[in-house]
Design a protein around this motif. Sequence first.
Motif, PDB file in Angstrom:
ATOM      1  N   ASN A 193       0.805  -1.218   0.000  1.00 19.69           N
ATOM      2  CA  ASN A 193       0.000   0.000   0.000  1.00 19.69           C
ATOM      3  C   ASN A 193       0.842   1.275   0.000  1.00 19.69           C
ATOM      4  OD1 ASN A 193      -2.471   1.242  -0.210  1.00 19.69           O
ATOM      5  ND2 ASN A 193      -2.852   1.257   1.991  1.00 19.69           N
ATOM      6  N   ILE A 194       1.864   1.316  -0.867  1.00 20.50           N
ATOM      7  CA  ILE A 194       2.604   2.557  -1.079  1.00 20.50           C
ATOM      8  C   ILE A 194       1.652   3.469  -1.857  1.00 20.50           C
ATOM      9  CG2 ILE A 194       4.631   3.625  -2.130  1.00 20.50           C
ATOM     10  CD1 ILE A 194       5.908   0.760  -2.087  1.00 20.50           C
ATOM     11  N   ASP A 205      17.547  -2.679   1.919  1.00 18.04           N
ATOM     12  CA  ASP A 205      16.930  -1.615   2.710  1.00 18.04           C
ATOM     13  C   ASP A 205      15.594  -1.224   2.072  1.00 18.04           C
ATOM     14  OD1 ASP A 205      16.229   0.659   4.148  1.00 18.04           O
ATOM     15  OD2 ASP A 205      18.256   1.511   4.096  1.00 18.04           O
ATOM     16  N   TYR A 206      14.502  -1.388   2.796  1.00 17.08           N
ATOM     17  CA  TYR A 206      13.197  -1.067   2.222  1.00 17.08           C
ATOM     18  C   TYR A 206      13.015   0.424   1.995  1.00 17.08           C
ATOM     19  CZ  TYR A 206      12.115  -1.039   7.276  1.00 17.08           C
ATOM     20  OH  TYR A 206      12.128  -0.834   8.620  1.00 17.08           O
ATOM     21  N   ARG A 262      11.894   4.462  -2.145  1.00 14.16           N
ATOM     22  CA  ARG A 262      12.406   5.608  -2.902  1.00 14.16           C
ATOM     23  C   ARG A 262      12.309   5.365  -4.407  1.00 14.16           C
ATOM     24  NH1 ARG A 262      16.944   5.768  -5.233  1.00 14.16           N
ATOM     25  NH2 ARG A 262      17.921   4.193  -3.906  1.00 14.16           N
ATOM     26  N   ILE A 263      12.689   4.189  -4.860  1.00 13.55           N
ATOM     27  CA  ILE A 263      12.624   3.862  -6.288  1.00 13.55           C
ATOM     28  C   ILE A 263      11.181   3.917  -6.773  1.00 13.55           C
ATOM     29  CG2 ILE A 263      12.926   1.998  -7.969  1.00 13.55           C
ATOM     30  CD1 ILE A 263      15.513   1.249  -6.392  1.00 13.55           C
ATOM     31  N   ILE A 286      10.166   0.386 -12.679  1.00 15.85           N
ATOM     32  CA  ILE A 286      10.443   0.113 -11.262  1.00 15.85           C
ATOM     33  C   ILE A 286      11.201  -1.199 -11.122  1.00 15.85           C
ATOM     34  CG2 ILE A 286       9.395  -0.407  -9.019  1.00 15.85           C
ATOM     35  CD1 ILE A 286       7.107   1.572  -9.870  1.00 15.85           C
ATOM     36  N   ILE A 287      10.723  -2.237 -11.791  1.00 13.58           N
ATOM     37  CA  ILE A 287      11.389  -3.542 -11.740  1.00 13.58           C
ATOM     38  C   ILE A 287      12.836  -3.422 -12.212  1.00 13.58           C
ATOM     39  CG2 ILE A 287      11.480  -5.810 -12.866  1.00 13.58           C
ATOM     40  CD1 ILE A 287       8.387  -5.782 -12.834  1.00 13.58           C
ATOM     41  N   ASN A 288      13.043  -2.771 -13.344  1.00 10.44           N
ATOM     42  CA  ASN A 288      14.392  -2.646 -13.909  1.00 10.44           C
ATOM     43  C   ASN A 288      15.338  -1.927 -12.957  1.00 10.44           C
ATOM     44  OD1 ASN A 288      13.522  -3.964 -16.204  1.00 10.44           O
ATOM     45  ND2 ASN A 288      13.326  -2.108 -17.422  1.00 10.44           N
TER      46      ASN A 288
END
Length: 128
Positions: free
Chosen positions: A8-9, A52-53, A58-59, A78-80
């Motif tokens: 839930n970002i 680090d989450y 951040r990404i 995002i995945i890349n």
Amino acid sequence: MGTIKLTNIRTYSYHGCLEEEAKIGSDYRVDLLIKTNLKPSAHTDELTDTVDYVDLNRIVIEEMAIRAKLLEHVAQRIINRILSELIMVTKVKIEVTKLNPPIGGDVEGVTICMKKKKNSFFRLIKEK
């Protein structure tokens, strides 16, 4: 192996094919799951031995801020980035949800789900 999940970002972003979506924006929800080896950090209790989450969040936030017509495009970016920037990540699964999409009906959200595993050859090179 282990799993880290960010759920839930929430972002307000400007994705969509319609011109109005680029102007007024919409609410989005991103759920992220990554696979990594959690044994070292479980033993050492050191942040440097895990993913680090804060970096994961951040990404997601940075990529959601860059407009795209399709959610698939944002999810792939995002995945890349996660797979290239966070060496310890071996697999990423992401769900991007547009809340209250403008599709002419009473729909809570539209979600796309994508996943990608890091190439094992690539992992061997990065680990050396």
